[in-house]
Design a protein around this motif. Structure first.
Motif, PDB file in Angstrom:
ATOM      1  N   VAL A 162      57.182   6.396  66.265  1.00  0.00           N
ATOM      2  CA  VAL A 162      57.899   6.510  64.998  1.00  0.00           C
ATOM      3  C   VAL A 162      59.268   5.839  65.131  1.00  0.00           C
ATOM      4  O   VAL A 162      59.967   6.027  66.131  1.00  0.00           O
ATOM      5  N   PRO A 163      59.660   5.037  64.145  1.00  0.00           N
ATOM      6  CA  PRO A 163      61.030   4.502  64.147  1.00  0.00           C
ATOM      7  C   PRO A 163      61.987   5.510  63.531  1.00  0.00           C
ATOM      8  O   PRO A 163      61.607   6.305  62.659  1.00  0.00           O
ATOM      9  N   SER A 164      63.231   5.467  63.956  1.00  0.00           N
ATOM     10  CA  SER A 164      64.240   6.355  63.382  1.00  0.00           C
ATOM     11  C   SER A 164      65.495   5.569  63.069  1.00  0.00           C
ATOM     12  O   SER A 164      65.715   4.464  63.586  1.00  0.00           O
ATOM     13  N   ALA A 165      66.321   6.149  62.220  1.00  0.00           N
ATOM     14  CA  ALA A 165      67.563   5.494  61.822  1.00  0.00           C
ATOM     15  C   ALA A 165      68.488   5.341  63.023  1.00  0.00           C
ATOM     16  O   ALA A 165      68.501   6.177  63.935  1.00  0.00           O
ATOM     17  N   ARG A 201      62.638   5.867  74.195  1.00  0.00           N
ATOM     18  CA  ARG A 201      63.686   5.588  73.210  1.00  0.00           C
ATOM     19  C   ARG A 201      64.159   4.166  73.436  1.00  0.00           C
ATOM     20  O   ARG A 201      64.662   3.831  74.518  1.00  0.00           O
ATOM     21  N   ILE A 202      64.001   3.305  72.417  1.00  0.00           N
ATOM     22  CA  ILE A 202      64.337   1.889  72.526  1.00  0.00           C
ATOM     23  C   ILE A 202      65.310   1.542  71.404  1.00  0.00           C
ATOM     24  O   ILE A 202      64.925   1.500  70.234  1.00  0.00           O
ATOM     25  N   PRO A 203      66.584   1.299  71.725  1.00  0.00           N
ATOM     26  CA  PRO A 203      67.577   1.027  70.682  1.00  0.00           C
ATOM     27  C   PRO A 203      67.566  -0.434  70.233  1.00  0.00           C
ATOM     28  O   PRO A 203      67.652  -1.358  71.051  1.00  0.00           O
ATOM     29  N   LEU A 204      67.444  -0.656  68.936  1.00  0.00           N
ATOM     30  CA  LEU A 204      67.541  -1.983  68.351  1.00  0.00           C
ATOM     31  C   LEU A 204      68.802  -2.053  67.500  1.00  0.00           C
ATOM     32  O   LEU A 204      69.519  -1.063  67.353  1.00  0.00           O
ATOM     33  N   GLN A 205      69.072  -3.216  66.927  1.00  0.00           N
ATOM     34  CA  GLN A 205      70.282  -3.338  66.122  1.00  0.00           C
ATOM     35  C   GLN A 205      70.191  -2.526  64.831  1.00  0.00           C
ATOM     36  O   GLN A 205      71.194  -1.994  64.351  1.00  0.00           O
ATOM     37  N   HIS A 206      68.986  -2.436  64.255  1.00  0.00           N
ATOM     38  CA  HIS A 206      68.852  -1.833  62.935  1.00  0.00           C
ATOM     39  C   HIS A 206      68.188  -0.464  62.946  1.00  0.00           C
ATOM     40  O   HIS A 206      68.195   0.235  61.927  1.00  0.00           O
ATOM     41  N   THR A 209      61.229  16.379  66.235  1.00  0.00           N
ATOM     42  CA  THR A 209      62.374  17.267  66.464  1.00  0.00           C
ATOM     43  C   THR A 209      63.308  16.736  67.543  1.00  0.00           C
ATOM     44  O   THR A 209      64.412  17.262  67.714  1.00  0.00           O
ATOM     45  N   ARG A 210      62.877  15.700  68.268  1.00  0.00           N
ATOM     46  CA  ARG A 210      63.667  15.195  69.399  1.00  0.00           C
ATOM     47  C   ARG A 210      64.295  13.830  69.122  1.00  0.00           C
ATOM     48  O   ARG A 210      64.772  13.166  70.047  1.00  0.00           O
ATOM     49  N   LEU A 211      64.307  13.394  67.896  1.00  0.00           N
ATOM     50  CA  LEU A 211      64.915  12.123  67.530  1.00  0.00           C
ATOM     51  C   LEU A 211      66.420  12.286  67.369  1.00  0.00           C
ATOM     52  O   LEU A 211      66.903  13.364  67.022  1.00  0.00           O
ATOM     53  N   ASP A 212      67.176  11.202  67.594  1.00  0.00           N
ATOM     54  CA  ASP A 212      68.620  11.264  67.371  1.00  0.00           C
ATOM     55  C   ASP A 212      69.014  10.567  66.071  1.00  0.00           C
ATOM     56  O   ASP A 212      70.176  10.247  65.855  1.00  0.00           O
ATOM     57  N   GLY A 213      68.034  10.340  65.214  1.00  0.00           N
ATOM     58  CA  GLY A 213      68.271   9.784  63.892  1.00  0.00           C
ATOM     59  C   GLY A 213      67.125  10.193  62.980  1.00  0.00           C
ATOM     60  O   GLY A 213      66.056  10.596  63.446  1.00  0.00           O
ATOM     61  N   ALA A 214      67.308  10.069  61.697  1.00  0.00           N
ATOM     62  CA  ALA A 214      66.269  10.473  60.744  1.00  0.00           C
ATOM     63  C   ALA A 214      65.045   9.567  60.885  1.00  0.00           C
ATOM     64  O   ALA A 214      65.183   8.346  61.003  1.00  0.00           O
ATOM     65  N   PRO A 215      63.839  10.140  60.888  1.00  0.00           N
ATOM     66  CA  PRO A 215      62.634   9.305  60.971  1.00  0.00           C
ATOM     67  C   PRO A 215      62.516   8.412  59.740  1.00  0.00           C
ATOM     68  O   PRO A 215      62.815   8.828  58.623  1.00  0.00           O
ATOM     69  N   LEU A 216      62.064   7.165  59.968  1.00  0.00           N
ATOM     70  CA  LEU A 216      61.934   6.206  58.880  1.00  0.00           C
ATOM     71  C   LEU A 216      60.510   6.111  58.356  1.00  0.00           C
ATOM     72  O   LEU A 216      60.276   5.541  57.290  1.00  0.00           O
ATOM     73  N   LYS A 217      59.564   6.647  59.095  1.00  0.00           N
ATOM     74  CA  LYS A 217      58.160   6.672  58.699  1.00  0.00           C
ATOM     75  C   LYS A 217      57.525   7.929  59.275  1.00  0.00           C
ATOM     76  O   LYS A 217      58.137   8.644  60.070  1.00  0.00           O
ATOM     77  N   ASP A 218      56.287   8.179  58.898  1.00  0.00           N
ATOM     78  CA  ASP A 218      55.516   9.222  59.565  1.00  0.00           C
ATOM     79  C   ASP A 218      55.038   8.695  60.918  1.00  0.00           C
ATOM     80  O   ASP A 218      54.782   7.493  61.072  1.00  0.00           O
ATOM     81  N   PRO A 219      54.908   9.559  61.914  1.00  0.00           N
ATOM     82  CA  PRO A 219      54.420   9.098  63.222  1.00  0.00           C
ATOM     83  C   PRO A 219      53.020   8.479  63.118  1.00  0.00           C
ATOM     84  O   PRO A 219      52.184   8.942  62.334  1.00  0.00           O
TER      85      PRO A 219
END
Length: 504
Positions: A248-251, A273-278, A302-312
């Motif tokens: 799942v991507p997150s904000a 956890r893979i950080p991208l620019q966006h 529940t373990r994301l550090d940003g709001a999910p952008l899609k469903d898993p």
């Protein structure tokens, strides 16, 4: 009669397909070869291979890709290594960096001299002697100018990027060099009655695409290599039992963009956890024997550090490889050839390695069985080497707090890995061969990081005096500190050289 191989057909787009098309267009060209890629937008791609290892820079350089443009157009970031959290036991972490520790001295690896210093009561933090580790700790990054002669440590790095954007980037590159893309779903594969070689692909829309050589990048299903040629599959789930991945991507969260991938062990597997620019790429690789898909998705969210952008999205897989990756006039790349979980970001590298081997052995006319055998032997060896390295992450642990980890810690492992672990435990050497992807520094990082410390070090490390040892290692540590001090923050570096345009 002209029997030259001229018509190359690639089945499937995505990262594997377009990496293949771009490389073949660059190296073989499209003057003497007709290169066609067939894909269907209805089928889609997996698209979660977002982290890489430094060898991808060789591939991009081969294609002549400008690095800043590539990072900008894929919303990419730079990667200095992997931060492993809770793998040894909950509450502890370590770093597997891309660069070297110190410098080899007197013909033996630096780590033996560090081991002697630690036994003398010195600081046991081996990461202080690695510039990538120290930069990761401070969220810094830089590229070293070619030919720099400062005497300071080099910086070895890879990328983290949006896989779908990378595939699109390579598609533009390949099509600009003459590759033809055909849209459509394949409904039938034509074969020569005597040889069994593939002759053509027949699409749902009535088109037929003839070929002399076919490359299968059709994903897990292996449309050509398995569904058509029945090559079989070597199942490694006995040692690598994870068989699902929820992605799942997150904000993008507040705070710095880290120049590394994070891998955190969980109750029934691990989370990336893979950080991208966006945005941030996230996933939970797990074993369905110990946790359900629904529960894994819930825990991931529940373990994301940003709001999910899609469903898993849940992917199902069996770790292993095709028994033949080249059979008749078909070669499989990517998920069509096999799957090794992305614990060490090797998925894209294995595609790259397969492309390089095939280009080196590519036939002009007929296909010699000796060449096919050589390709399969070398490619399977690559998979085996990575397999053992991944198994070590699960086997060498102090975790026994969940049924999954008890199973992993006490499982039997391949003899090749057992021998390597015993050698490392006794001598501090992992017996890594020159052709292997993971060298001594990688084995040390992971094995020592997860609690397996060598019982001894090489006797050459005893030749110099205590004072000389302290002085040498002190100089090396100062050089690392000086290198990192001169680096920019990762965010500032991206902003200055390769920031992606902000979404409207």
């Amino acid at each position: 009669m002209d029997h030259r191989i001229r018509r190359l057909v690639i089945v499937g787009g995505g990262t594997a397909g377009w990496m293949t098309a771009a490389a073949f267009a660059k190296i073989l060209g499209t003057v003497n070869y007709d290169i066609v890629l067939v894909e269907s937008e209805d089928i889609g791609t997996v698209g979660v291979g977002e982290a890489t290892i430094p060898q991808i820079r060789t591939y991009n350089d081969l294609l002549g890709i400008d690095e800043n443009t590539f990072v900008r157009e894929t919303n990419g970031t730079f990667k200095l290594g992997i931060h492993f959290v809770d793998w040894k036991r909950p509450g502890e972490s370590y770093i597997h960096p891309f660069g070297l520790y110190g410098v080899d001295m007197d013909g033996i690896p630096f780590i033996h001299f560090w081991h002697r210093l630690a036994n003398m009561g010195g600081n046991g933090d081996w990461g202080r002697f690695n510039a990538e580790t120290m930069a990761m700790r401070e969220n810094k990054f830089t590229r070293i100018p070619k030919g720099e002669a400062s005497g300071l440590p080099q910086i070895n790095y890879a990328y983290q990027f949006d896989a779908s954007l990378y595939a699109a980037f390579l598609r533009r590159y390949a099509e600009a060099r003459g590759v033809t893309r055909r849209e459509g779903r394949i409904v039938r594969v034509g074969q020569a009655p005597e040889s069994g070689n593939l002759t053509a692909l027949h699409l749902e829309n009535g088109q037929s695409i003839a070929g002399d050589f076919f490359i299968d990048c059709s994903g897990f299903r292996g449309l050509l290599i398995e569904q058509t040629l029945k090559c079989g599959y070597e199942d490694w789930s006995e040692w690598l039992p994870c068989d699902r991945a929820a992605a799942v991507p997150s904000a993008k969260p507040d705070g710095p963009i880290t120049p590394y991938t994070r891998s955190t062990s969980r109750e029934a597997g691990w989370q990336w956890r893979i950080p991208l620019q966006h945005r941030t790429g996230n996933g939970y690789v797990f074993c369905s024997e110990f946790i359900s898909e629904d529960e894994a998705c819930e825990k991931l969210l529940t373990r994301l550090d940003g709001a999910p952008l899609k469903d898993p999205k849940v992917l199902r897989f069996t770790t292993g490889h095709r028994r033949k990756m080249w059979h008749k006039n078909v070669v499989a790349f990517g998920l069509a050839s096999g799957f090794l979980e992305p614990l060490e970001s090797t998925s894209i590298h294995l595609v790259q390695a397969g492309i390089a081997k095939l280009l080196a052995l590519f036939p002009r006319t007929g296909i010699a069985q000796s060449v096919v055998d050589q390709y399969n032997r070398e490619t399977i060896a690559d998979y085996v080497n990575v397999k053992d390295f991944l198994i070590a992450h699960y086997k060498v642990t102090e975790r026994e707090d969940t049924p999954f980890w008890r199973r992993c810690k006490h499982m039997s492992v391949p003899d090749s890995l057992t021998a390597r672990l015993e050698t490392f435990r006794a001598t501090g050497q992992a017996a890594a061969q020159q052709w292997e992807l993971f060298k001594e520094v990688s084995w040390f990082s992971v094995l020592a990081g997860q609690g397996l410390m060598p019982g001894d070090y090489h006797p050459v490390a005893d030749v110099i005096s205590d004072d000389d040892l302290r002085q040498r290692l002190g100089r090396l540590r100062s050089q690392v500190d000086q290198r990192v001090k001169g680096m920019m923050s990762h965010d500032d570096y991206i902003a200055k050289f390769c920031a992606a345009p902000k979404a409207a």
